[in-house]
Design an enzyme around this catalytic site. Structure first.
Site, PDB file in Angstrom:
ATOM      1  N   SER A 138       0.919  -1.180  -0.046  1.00 20.04           N
ATOM      2  CA  SER A 138      -0.133   0.081   0.005  1.00 20.04           C
ATOM      3  C   SER A 138       0.940   1.287  -0.042  1.00 20.04           C
ATOM      4  O   SER A 138       2.138   1.211   0.288  1.00 20.04           O
ATOM      5  CB  SER A 138      -0.781  -0.017   1.439  1.00 20.04           C
ATOM      6  OG  SER A 138      -1.344   1.203   1.325  1.00 20.04           O
ATOM      7  N   TYR A 151      -2.035  -1.357  10.562  1.00 20.67           N
ATOM      8  CA  TYR A 151      -1.928  -1.306   8.850  1.00 20.67           C
ATOM      9  C   TYR A 151      -0.723  -1.028   8.518  1.00 20.67           C
ATOM     10  O   TYR A 151      -0.073  -1.486   7.700  1.00 20.67           O
ATOM     11  CB  TYR A 151      -3.141  -0.525   8.344  1.00 20.67           C
ATOM     12  CG  TYR A 151      -3.558  -0.837   6.738  1.00 20.67           C
ATOM     13  CD1 TYR A 151      -4.271  -2.023   6.496  1.00 20.67           C
ATOM     14  CD2 TYR A 151      -2.901  -0.039   6.071  1.00 20.67           C
ATOM     15  CE1 TYR A 151      -4.522  -2.092   5.155  1.00 20.67           C
ATOM     16  CE2 TYR A 151      -3.332   0.049   4.637  1.00 20.67           C
ATOM     17  CZ  TYR A 151      -3.953  -0.928   4.242  1.00 20.67           C
ATOM     18  OH  TYR A 151      -4.317  -1.214   2.976  1.00 20.67           O
TER      19      TYR A 151
HETATM   20  P1  NAD Z   1     -11.417  -5.965  -0.015  1.00 22.67           P
HETATM   21  O1  NAD Z   1     -12.065  -5.877   1.336  1.00 22.67           O
HETATM   22  O2  NAD Z   1     -12.258  -5.710  -1.289  1.00 22.67           O
HETATM   23  O3  NAD Z   1     -10.994  -7.451  -0.427  1.00 22.67           O
HETATM   24  C1  NAD Z   1     -10.193  -8.057   0.817  1.00 22.67           C
HETATM   25  C2  NAD Z   1     -10.236  -9.664   0.414  1.00 22.67           C
HETATM   26  O4  NAD Z   1      -9.512 -10.224   1.663  1.00 22.67           O
HETATM   27  C3  NAD Z   1     -11.738 -10.289   0.519  1.00 22.67           C
HETATM   28  O5  NAD Z   1     -11.773 -11.409  -0.611  1.00 22.67           O
HETATM   29  C4  NAD Z   1     -11.761 -10.941   1.649  1.00 22.67           C
HETATM   30  O6  NAD Z   1     -12.931 -12.067   1.800  1.00 22.67           O
HETATM   31  C5  NAD Z   1     -10.498 -11.287   1.962  1.00 22.67           C
HETATM   32  N1  NAD Z   1     -10.090 -11.533   3.430  1.00 22.67           N
HETATM   33  C6  NAD Z   1     -10.292 -10.710   4.417  1.00 22.67           C
HETATM   34  N2  NAD Z   1      -9.967 -11.335   5.380  1.00 22.67           N
HETATM   35  C7  NAD Z   1      -9.560 -12.613   5.127  1.00 22.67           C
HETATM   36  C8  NAD Z   1      -8.930 -13.450   5.934  1.00 22.67           C
HETATM   37  N3  NAD Z   1      -8.965 -13.704   7.294  1.00 22.67           N
HETATM   38  N4  NAD Z   1      -8.621 -14.900   5.116  1.00 22.67           N
HETATM   39  C9  NAD Z   1      -8.656 -14.996   4.012  1.00 22.67           C
HETATM   40  N5  NAD Z   1      -9.146 -13.927   3.146  1.00 22.67           N
HETATM   41  C10 NAD Z   1      -9.685 -12.832   3.725  1.00 22.67           C
HETATM   42  O7  NAD Z   1     -10.084  -5.199   0.061  1.00 22.67           O
HETATM   43  P2  NAD Z   1      -9.323  -4.501  -1.112  1.00 22.67           P
HETATM   44  O8  NAD Z   1      -9.496  -3.273  -0.778  1.00 22.67           O
HETATM   45  O9  NAD Z   1      -9.509  -5.280  -2.350  1.00 22.67           O
HETATM   46  O10 NAD Z   1      -7.879  -4.929  -0.412  1.00 22.67           O
HETATM   47  C11 NAD Z   1      -6.940  -5.941  -0.763  1.00 22.67           C
HETATM   48  C12 NAD Z   1      -5.550  -5.608  -0.554  1.00 22.67           C
HETATM   49  O11 NAD Z   1      -5.281  -4.357  -1.241  1.00 22.67           O
HETATM   50  C13 NAD Z   1      -5.177  -5.495   0.952  1.00 22.67           C
HETATM   51  O12 NAD Z   1      -4.223  -6.160   1.383  1.00 22.67           O
HETATM   52  C14 NAD Z   1      -5.517  -3.987   1.287  1.00 22.67           C
HETATM   53  O13 NAD Z   1      -4.621  -3.495   2.470  1.00 22.67           O
HETATM   54  C15 NAD Z   1      -4.491  -3.556  -0.057  1.00 22.67           C
HETATM   55  N6  NAD Z   1      -4.822  -2.153  -0.580  1.00 22.67           N
HETATM   56  C16 NAD Z   1      -6.268  -1.879  -0.569  1.00 22.67           C
HETATM   57  C17 NAD Z   1      -6.162  -0.379  -1.000  1.00 22.67           C
HETATM   58  C18 NAD Z   1      -7.612   0.241  -1.465  1.00 22.67           C
HETATM   59  O14 NAD Z   1      -7.589   1.418  -1.356  1.00 22.67           O
HETATM   60  N7  NAD Z   1      -8.606  -0.455  -1.396  1.00 22.67           N
HETATM   61  C19 NAD Z   1      -5.071   0.508  -1.074  1.00 22.67           C
HETATM   62  C20 NAD Z   1      -3.936  -0.007  -0.737  1.00 22.67           C
HETATM   63  C21 NAD Z   1      -3.781  -1.433  -0.212  1.00 22.67           C
END
Ligand code: NAD
Length: 256
Positions: A138, A151
């Site tokens: 991130s 985080y």
């Molecule tokens: P999201 O909530 O849409 O998806 C998260 C996924 O992780 C889902 O499929 C969920 O079921 C799964 N998950 C959650 N807890 C879990 C567990 N204990 N075991 C197995 N699966 C689990 O989130 P996202 O925004 O797509 O985030 C995905 C990644 O991207 C994360 O690591 C997040 O930190 C990172 N990220 C997101 C953003 C953003 O702006 N959305 C920015 C930077 C980084």
């Protein structure tokens, strides 16, 4: 480009993970999905792209379930060629109010799970002399924001982990890199926008505008397709010597 290869993407029932799984499937990779919630819809979407797709519901906070998932992947396909460590959660609170069990969960899912999947995937990658480990870090892997201690710690941690694995595999065909997105409009971020709108008594659209304005100079969300495109590039021969990078896709967030 990835025909005959297998990609396992953690947390791929939603958001960024699902977008990356689709991008890799488009290149011909067979896919192992993981994550909570509905797995049938993502599974059907990916199967319709003409590749094989399996699903394992391992909880990324449970090392024994992670080990089971990695065994499952190896039993269905020969090995995992592309490992995308993506599963992640967020919790927002000042450090003195941060519930210790939420700290443990964020570190376990956002950081420690990647240690377990990677340690279990690397031996077969080494043997094949080809592999890709892509860690979804991130902008918070490079800079901090208040109220996100767990985080930010986990994401800085995974950037360090990425560099170490890249060094350990540097003389092989295995590479390890991190992708550092800025704001992407997924359920994880929508919750923060909704919380902000409720807290400040403003419309959701206004909360979205403020969220972007605070951090992301482009004032536009990064998209899952853009992240999928970068993951595909990292799997390409052009990226053979891209090792240990933390690559921002953040609309200028960390350039400030
Ligand atoms: P999201 O909530 O849409 O998806 C998260 C996924 O992780 C889902 O499929 C969920 O079921 C799964 N998950 C959650 N807890 C879990 C567990 N204990 N075991 C197995 N699966 C689990 O989130 P996202 O925004 O797509 O985030 C995905 C990644 O991207 C994360 O690591 C997040 O930190 C990172 N990220 C997101 C953003 C953003 O702006 N959305 C920015 C930077 C980084």
């Amino acid at each position: 480009m990835l025909k005959g290869k297998t990609a396992l993407v953690t947390g791929s029932t939603s958001g960024i993970g699902l977008g990356i799984a689709k991008a890799l499937a488009q290149q011909g990779a067979n896919i192992v999905l993981n994550g909570f919630g509905d797995s049938e819809q993502p599974r059907a979407e990916i199967a319709s792209m003409g590749v094989k797709v399996e699903y394992h519901g391992a909880d990324m906070s449970k090392p024994d379930q992670i080990a089971d998932m990695m065994k499952f992947a190896a039993s269905k396909f020969d090995r995992v060629d592309v490992l995308v460590n993506n599963a992640g959660i967020q919790h927002v609170a000042n450090v003195e109010d941060f519930p210790p069990e939420r700290w443990d969960a964020v570190i376990a899912i956002n950081l420690t799970s990647a240690f377990h999947t990677t340690r279990l995937a690397i031996p077969a990658m080494r043997q094949a002399n080809w592999g890709r480990v892509i860690n979804i870090a991130s902008a918070h892997g490079l800079v901090a924001s208040a109220q996100k201690s767990a985080y930010v710690a986990a994401k800085h941690g995974i950037v360090g982990f990425t560099k170490t694995v890249a060094l350990e595999t540097a003389t092989t065909g295995v590479t390890c890199n991190a992708i550092c997105p800025g704001w992407v409009l997924t359920p994880l971020v929508q919750k923060q926008i909704d919380d902000r709108a409720a807290r400040e008594g403003i419309a959701v659209a206004q909360a979205q505008k403020e969220l972007l304005g605070e951090k992301q100079p482009s004032l536009q969300f990064t998209t899952v397709d853009q992240l999928g495109g970068l993951a595909v590039f990292l799997c390409s021969p052009a990226a053979d010597q891209v090792r240990g990078v933390a690559w921002q896709v953040d609309g200028g967030w960390t350039a400030q």
